[in-house]
Every structure is written in structure tokens, then in C-alpha cells.
Scaffold this active site. Structure first.
Site, mmCIF file in Angstrom:
data_model
loop_
_atom_site.group_PDB
_atom_site.id
_atom_site.type_symbol
_atom_site.label_atom_id
_atom_site.label_comp_id
_atom_site.label_asym_id
_atom_site.label_seq_id
_atom_site.Cartn_x
_atom_site.Cartn_y
_atom_site.Cartn_z
ATOM 1 N N ARG A 161 0.838 -1.214 0.000
ATOM 2 C CA ARG A 161 0.000 0.000 0.000
ATOM 3 C C ARG A 161 0.867 1.256 0.000
ATOM 4 N NH1 ARG A 161 -3.390 -0.001 4.955
ATOM 5 N NH2 ARG A 161 -1.568 -1.078 5.705
ATOM 6 N N ASN B 109 -6.451 -2.403 2.617
ATOM 7 C CA ASN B 109 -6.421 -3.846 2.823
ATOM 8 C C ASN B 109 -7.838 -4.358 2.985
ATOM 9 O OD1 ASN B 109 -3.640 -4.226 2.762
ATOM 10 N ND2 ASN B 109 -3.395 -4.086 4.960
#
Length: 102
Positions: A25, A43
């Protein structure tokens, strides 16, 4: 610049593979900010990462290329291992400036 390059779009990509707990990320956020895109990388409970990006179509397409890049070893510097990407193009919703990790 042509009209397609100027068109603002929303890309939603669901990235499968070893993409949680590996800095993925953060890496997506860095690439998106370099491209001038707004959005988020989140997520999901099933192990995927959902990437939402809004901006010029050509820049969103470049981010998608970086997400999908499947040459041996993946994209240089990209953490984890991507095994697949599902995506949807849609109208922009006016994401706030910046790119969030969730």
C-alpha cells in the site's frame, strides 16, 4: 494533449497475491502521488488490496500498468507478489486531494 489524456476517470482495482504486510500500500501510494492521482489503497479482509485512483485517464492507466506488471520478478521495487488484478473504470466521484493508506 488530446481529449483522452485530459479525461478524468476513476479506477478501482482489486489486487490479488502477497500484497498485505509487505509495504504494498505504501508503494502504491508513492506511485499514485508521483502520477498526481488522488485516492486510496485499502487492505481487504480476504487478503486483497483495493486501489482507488482518480485523475487523468493516461495516469490511471500508467498506475494500472505498474499494478499489473508481471514480468519475471514483477515491477522493480514493487513489494510482494501480484497474481492478478480485477478492475473497474467509472465516473470520478471527486476524491479528496492526496492518497490514503487504509
Amino acid at each position: 494533449m488530446g481529449e483522452a489524456e485530459q479525461e478524468t476517470v476513476r479506477l478501482t482495482a482489486w489486487v490479488r497475491g502477497r500484497v498485505q504486510g509487505v509495504g504494498f500500500r505504501w508503494w502504491v501510494r508513492s506511485r499514485a502521488l508521483e502520477l498526481g492521482l488522488a485516492g486510496s489503497a485499502t487492505n481487504l479482509s480476504d487478503g486483497r488490496v483495493e486501489v482507488v485512483a482518480e485523475g487523468a485517464r493516461e495516469r490511471c492507466e500508467r498506475l494500472l500498468e505498474l499494478l499489473e506488471g508481471d514480468e519475471p520478478g514483477g515491477v522493480p521495487g514493487r513489494p510482494g507478489k501480484v497474481t492478478g488484478v480485477a478492475l473497474r473504470w467509472s465516473e470520478p466521484r471527486g476524491e479528496a486531494a492526496g492518497f490514503l493508506e487504509r
